[in-house]
Design a protein around this motif. Structure first.
Motif, PDB file in Angstrom:
ATOM      1  N   VAL A  78      77.472  12.334  64.298  1.00 20.96           N
ATOM      2  CA  VAL A  78      76.349  13.209  64.679  1.00 20.96           C
ATOM      3  C   VAL A  78      75.235  12.386  65.328  1.00 20.96           C
ATOM      4  O   VAL A  78      74.728  12.727  66.405  1.00 20.96           O
ATOM      5  N   ALA A  79      74.846  11.290  64.660  1.00 17.58           N
ATOM      6  CA  ALA A  79      73.764  10.438  65.172  1.00 17.58           C
ATOM      7  C   ALA A  79      74.135   9.798  66.508  1.00 17.58           C
ATOM      8  O   ALA A  79      73.298   9.695  67.418  1.00 17.58           O
ATOM      9  N   THR A  80      75.401   9.380  66.626  1.00 16.02           N
ATOM     10  CA  THR A  80      75.862   8.734  67.856  1.00 16.02           C
ATOM     11  C   THR A  80      75.796   9.692  69.045  1.00 16.02           C
ATOM     12  O   THR A  80      75.309   9.337  70.122  1.00 16.02           O
ATOM     13  N   VAL A  81      76.265  10.917  68.840  1.00 17.10           N
ATOM     14  CA  VAL A  81      76.268  11.884  69.936  1.00 17.10           C
ATOM     15  C   VAL A  81      74.829  12.221  70.351  1.00 17.10           C
ATOM     16  O   VAL A  81      74.533  12.357  71.537  1.00 17.10           O
ATOM     17  N   TYR A  82      73.921  12.312  69.377  1.00 17.56           N
ATOM     18  CA  TYR A  82      72.510  12.528  69.744  1.00 17.56           C
ATOM     19  C   TYR A  82      72.022  11.375  70.611  1.00 17.56           C
ATOM     20  O   TYR A  82      71.353  11.590  71.635  1.00 17.56           O
ATOM     21  N   CYS A  83      72.350  10.135  70.226  1.00 13.51           N
ATOM     22  CA  CYS A  83      71.911   8.955  70.995  1.00 13.51           C
ATOM     23  C   CYS A  83      72.509   8.924  72.401  1.00 13.51           C
ATOM     24  O   CYS A  83      71.947   8.309  73.305  1.00 13.51           O
ATOM     25  N   TRP A  84      73.647   9.581  72.586  1.00 17.77           N
ATOM     26  CA  TRP A  84      74.269   9.648  73.914  1.00 17.77           C
ATOM     27  C   TRP A  84      73.519  10.577  74.872  1.00 17.77           C
ATOM     28  O   TRP A  84      73.696  10.490  76.078  1.00 17.77           O
ATOM     29  N   LEU A  85      72.706  11.486  74.319  1.00 16.65           N
ATOM     30  CA  LEU A  85      71.995  12.430  75.187  1.00 16.65           C
ATOM     31  C   LEU A  85      70.987  11.655  76.037  1.00 16.65           C
ATOM     32  O   LEU A  85      70.049  11.065  75.506  1.00 16.65           O
ATOM     33  N   PRO A  86      71.164  11.644  77.367  1.00 22.19           N
ATOM     34  CA  PRO A  86      70.295  10.810  78.219  1.00 22.19           C
ATOM     35  C   PRO A  86      68.838  11.255  78.158  1.00 22.19           C
ATOM     36  O   PRO A  86      68.552  12.453  78.166  1.00 22.19           O
ATOM     37  N   LYS A  87      67.938  10.279  78.106  1.00 19.62           N
ATOM     38  CA  LYS A  87      66.509  10.596  78.083  1.00 19.62           C
ATOM     39  C   LYS A  87      66.109  11.355  79.343  1.00 19.62           C
ATOM     40  O   LYS A  87      65.175  12.155  79.320  1.00 19.62           O
ATOM     41  N   GLY A  88      66.818  11.095  80.411  1.00 21.10           N
ATOM     42  CA  GLY A  88      66.527  11.759  81.685  1.00 21.10           C
ATOM     43  C   GLY A  88      66.765  13.258  81.662  1.00 21.10           C
ATOM     44  O   GLY A  88      66.344  13.979  82.578  1.00 21.10           O
ATOM     45  N   GLN A  89      67.433  13.748  80.619  1.00 20.34           N
ATOM     46  CA  GLN A  89      67.676  15.201  80.523  1.00 20.34           C
ATOM     47  C   GLN A  89      66.444  15.949  80.013  1.00 20.34           C
ATOM     48  O   GLN A  89      66.446  17.175  79.951  1.00 20.34           O
TER      49      GLN A  89
END
Length: 294
Positions: free
Chosen positions: A44-55
């Protein structure tokens, strides 16, 4: 993200069932359960971290909040299991398991892009401002004494106490303050409308403009609340003026950011100008009514 939330929900169920009744789970099975729960949470935490800040920061914050809720829910469930005797399924364990399920189900209602995230923030702000306006309208309609529903007692004093009602001068000021609160509601309603109609999250510039709108719009409801609180008797007119000025400044920033962003085509500029004028008009009246307080 949806998949990792689903797996976490399933792991919470398995963990809760394993400790719902005697006999005690073997050390080997405990180890396996612990690893599965840990892996689910790490995913769960890893997938959140994958969300690009640019989004978009608004979208990221909403996903982050949902992720934290899942992690904290699982911590709470683990603690409930560790602190309860094994004789039977404790109420706390049941509630905690349900809490994890609820937190995991949130993923289906999360916004899919920054435009949807900003729209949901604006809708929430609009709801708070509507409530504050309705509450104040109700108080004003009740007449000279907004505390008339409170029974007289020795501590509060008699109903004739100056501190419990608005003077004639207060009521003139109230009218313009209400105008500013109504402008806040209209502003959020209109901005929400154009974000839904014209908002896009296709380019970094569009995403950043939406984030700017969400950031400044988030300042409206606290500013409305501060103004509303200062409007109750005994009214300090100078405090009302300062709070009104702060709200007017926030509203003008929202309108300016809207006007210069992609959500405001030329066809929408009319209402931006109208609401800017309405904010100025009410603020000028408030200044005139309170000039003697300076």
């Amino acid at each position: 993200l949806g998949q990792t939330f689903k797996v976490t929900s399933q792991e919470a169920t398995k963990l809760s069932l394993a400790f719902s009744k005697p006999p005690l789970t073997s050390a080997e099975d405990c180890q396996k359960l612990s690893e599965d729960v840990q892996n689910a949470i790490l995913a769960v935490a890893t997938v959140y971290c994958w969300l690009p800040k640019g989004q978009g920061t608004t979208l990221r914050k909403m996903v982050r909040d949902a992720t934290i809720e899942v992690v904290e829910g699982m911590i709470q469930l683990t603690e409930a299991i560790l602190s309860a005797p094994l004789e039977s399924l404790s109420q706390e364990q049941l509630v905690s398991t349900g809490g994890v399920w609820e937190a995991c189900e949130q993923v289906s209602s999360l916004p899919r892009d920054n435009q949807a995230a900003v729209a949901s923030i604006l809708a929430a702000c609009l709801g708070v401002v509507k409530d504050a306006l309705e509450e104040m309208e109700h108080a004003v309609v009740e007449g000279q004494d907004p505390y008339s529903d409170i029974m007289e007692d020795e501590e509060l004093g008699f109903r004739g106490n100056r501190d419990t009602y608005w003077s004639e001068a207060d009521r003139k000021l109230l009218s313009s303050c209400m105008g500013l609160m109504k402008a806040s509601k209209a502003c959020l309603k209109k901005v929400l409308g154009v974000v839904k109609a014209y908002g896009k999250a296709d380019s970094p510039e569009q995403i950043a403009q939406l984030d700017d709108l969400a950031d400044i719009a988030n300042e409206i409801s606290p500013s409305v609340d501060e103004l509303a609180l200062s409007m109750y008797p005994p009214m300090n007119q100078l405090a009302v003026r300062l709070n009104a000025a702060k709200l007017a400044s926030v509203l003008k920033k929202v309108l300016e950011i809207t006007r210069t962003s992609h959500v405001c085509p030329p066809s929408e500029e009319g209402w931006v100008q109208f609401l800017t004028g309405a904010v100025d008009h009410n603020m000028n009246k408030i200044k005139n009514f309170t000039q003697g307080q300076l």
